[in-house]
Design an enzyme around this catalytic site. Structure first.
Site, PDB file in Angstrom:
ATOM      1  N   HIS A 154     -53.056  15.527  53.773  1.00  0.00           N
ATOM      2  CA  HIS A 154     -52.698  16.873  52.817  1.00  0.00           C
ATOM      3  C   HIS A 154     -51.437  16.679  52.345  1.00  0.00           C
ATOM      4  O   HIS A 154     -51.211  16.970  50.978  1.00  0.00           O
ATOM      5  CB  HIS A 154     -53.086  18.023  53.527  1.00  0.00           C
ATOM      6  CG  HIS A 154     -52.273  18.387  54.749  1.00  0.00           C
ATOM      7  ND1 HIS A 154     -52.009  17.281  55.838  1.00  0.00           N
ATOM      8  CD2 HIS A 154     -51.837  19.448  55.420  1.00  0.00           C
ATOM      9  CE1 HIS A 154     -51.225  17.716  56.699  1.00  0.00           C
ATOM     10  NE2 HIS A 154     -51.142  19.102  56.687  1.00  0.00           N
ATOM     11  N   TYR A 155     -50.223  16.394  53.174  1.00  0.00           N
ATOM     12  CA  TYR A 155     -48.970  16.191  52.787  1.00  0.00           C
ATOM     13  C   TYR A 155     -48.951  15.034  51.711  1.00  0.00           C
ATOM     14  O   TYR A 155     -48.424  15.094  50.547  1.00  0.00           O
ATOM     15  CB  TYR A 155     -48.168  15.826  53.717  1.00  0.00           C
ATOM     16  CG  TYR A 155     -46.749  15.408  53.416  1.00  0.00           C
ATOM     17  CD1 TYR A 155     -45.955  16.534  53.100  1.00  0.00           C
ATOM     18  CD2 TYR A 155     -46.203  14.260  53.329  1.00  0.00           C
ATOM     19  CE1 TYR A 155     -44.283  16.190  52.451  1.00  0.00           C
ATOM     20  CE2 TYR A 155     -44.930  13.719  52.914  1.00  0.00           C
ATOM     21  CZ  TYR A 155     -44.049  15.001  52.713  1.00  0.00           C
ATOM     22  OH  TYR A 155     -42.746  14.766  51.998  1.00  0.00           O
ATOM     23  N   THR A 156     -49.403  13.982  51.787  1.00  0.00           N
ATOM     24  CA  THR A 156     -49.246  12.616  50.901  1.00  0.00           C
ATOM     25  C   THR A 156     -50.257  12.748  49.729  1.00  0.00           C
ATOM     26  O   THR A 156     -49.866  12.640  48.761  1.00  0.00           O
ATOM     27  CB  THR A 156     -49.867  11.249  51.578  1.00  0.00           C
ATOM     28  OG1 THR A 156     -51.258  11.634  52.254  1.00  0.00           O
ATOM     29  CG2 THR A 156     -48.782  10.835  52.446  1.00  0.00           C
TER      30      THR A 156
END
Length: 244
Positions: A154-156
């Site tokens: 989700h972050y990347t």
């Protein structure tokens, strides 16, 4: 090369801690006038206000949740009231996230995507009427968006989306003389909130320069993109990760 920014009117989101704080102070130290915001840490915000007083009175630290359209509009209104317009927007507010896919619940997905991506849209859209020719928008991405990281899908994903958003906006706003770029940091030292020592050593060994980044490294890159020395740079990603 002079990076004098005297008179530049700036909005920096997420400016009370870490790289955001370093960006705010670096801009103010070079003569810019800065509005910045924080979401929760009132102590850090008060400390930043005290530091900014050394650079004059034309600065403001306000509480805002940039994931909320009404707060984005309030920030733009504050800049209009204080400055009459904007020359520089730094979308620095962001959060990290760590979860294996099977444990990545919708609430966590939205927490990261809303902060790292949706907030850029909300703040930039609210601020757009304040920009004149030669304004610049600087988005803080992440070099991990190009490499991927396990347990951080989700972050990347949020940071990779910033790249597409930035390049599209650079083409859309270019005819108005507005530049839009990304700074993509690697791992930046974050004090007590950082990874354990053994992880830090592993990260250091993976960089060409053998060290973690510092908030000042990111701030220096912002100063360049905020200055007239980058007048023909738009839609670009400036990677600041020590050569990972």
């Amino acid at each position: 090369m002079s990076l004098d920014l005297t008179g530049k009117r700036c909005l920096v989101t997420g400016g009370s801690r870490g790289s955001g704080r370093a960006i705010v102070l670096a801009l103010a130290a070079r003569g810019a006038r800065v509005v910045t915001c924080y979401r929760e840490d009132q102590e850090a915000a008060a400390d930043l206000e005290r530091e900014l007083k050394a650079f004059g009175a034309d600065h403001r630290v306000v509480r805002a949740d940039v994931r909320r359209p009404e707060d984005a509009a309030m920030l733009a209104g504050t800049c209009r009231e204080l400055f009459g317009g904007l020359d520089v927007l730094v979308n620095s507010a962001g959060v990290d996230g760590h979860a294996p896919l099977e444990a990545l619940e919708p609430d966590e997905w939205h927490r990261v995507l809303d902060t790292n991506l949706t907030a850029l849209h909300l703040v930039t859209r609210a601020a757009l009427p304040l920009f004149g020719a030669n304004a610049t928008i600087i988005n803080i991405g992440a070099s991990a968006a190009e490499r991927g990281l396990a347990f951080k899908s989700h972050y990347t994903a949020s940071k990779a989306a910033v790249t597409g958003w930035t390049r599209s906006l650079a083409k859309e706003l270019g005819p108005r003389g507005i530049r839009v770029n990304i700074i993509a940091p690697g791992i930046v030292a974050s004090g007590a909130d950082g990874p354990p020592p053994q992880v830090i050593e592993r990260i250091k060994s993976a960089t060409a320069l053998g060290r973690l980044g510092a908030p000042g490294d990111i701030a220096d890159a912002v100063l360049f993109l905020a200055s007239d020395h980058s007048a023909y740079i738009s839609g670009a990603t400036l990677t600041v990760d020590g050569g990972i």
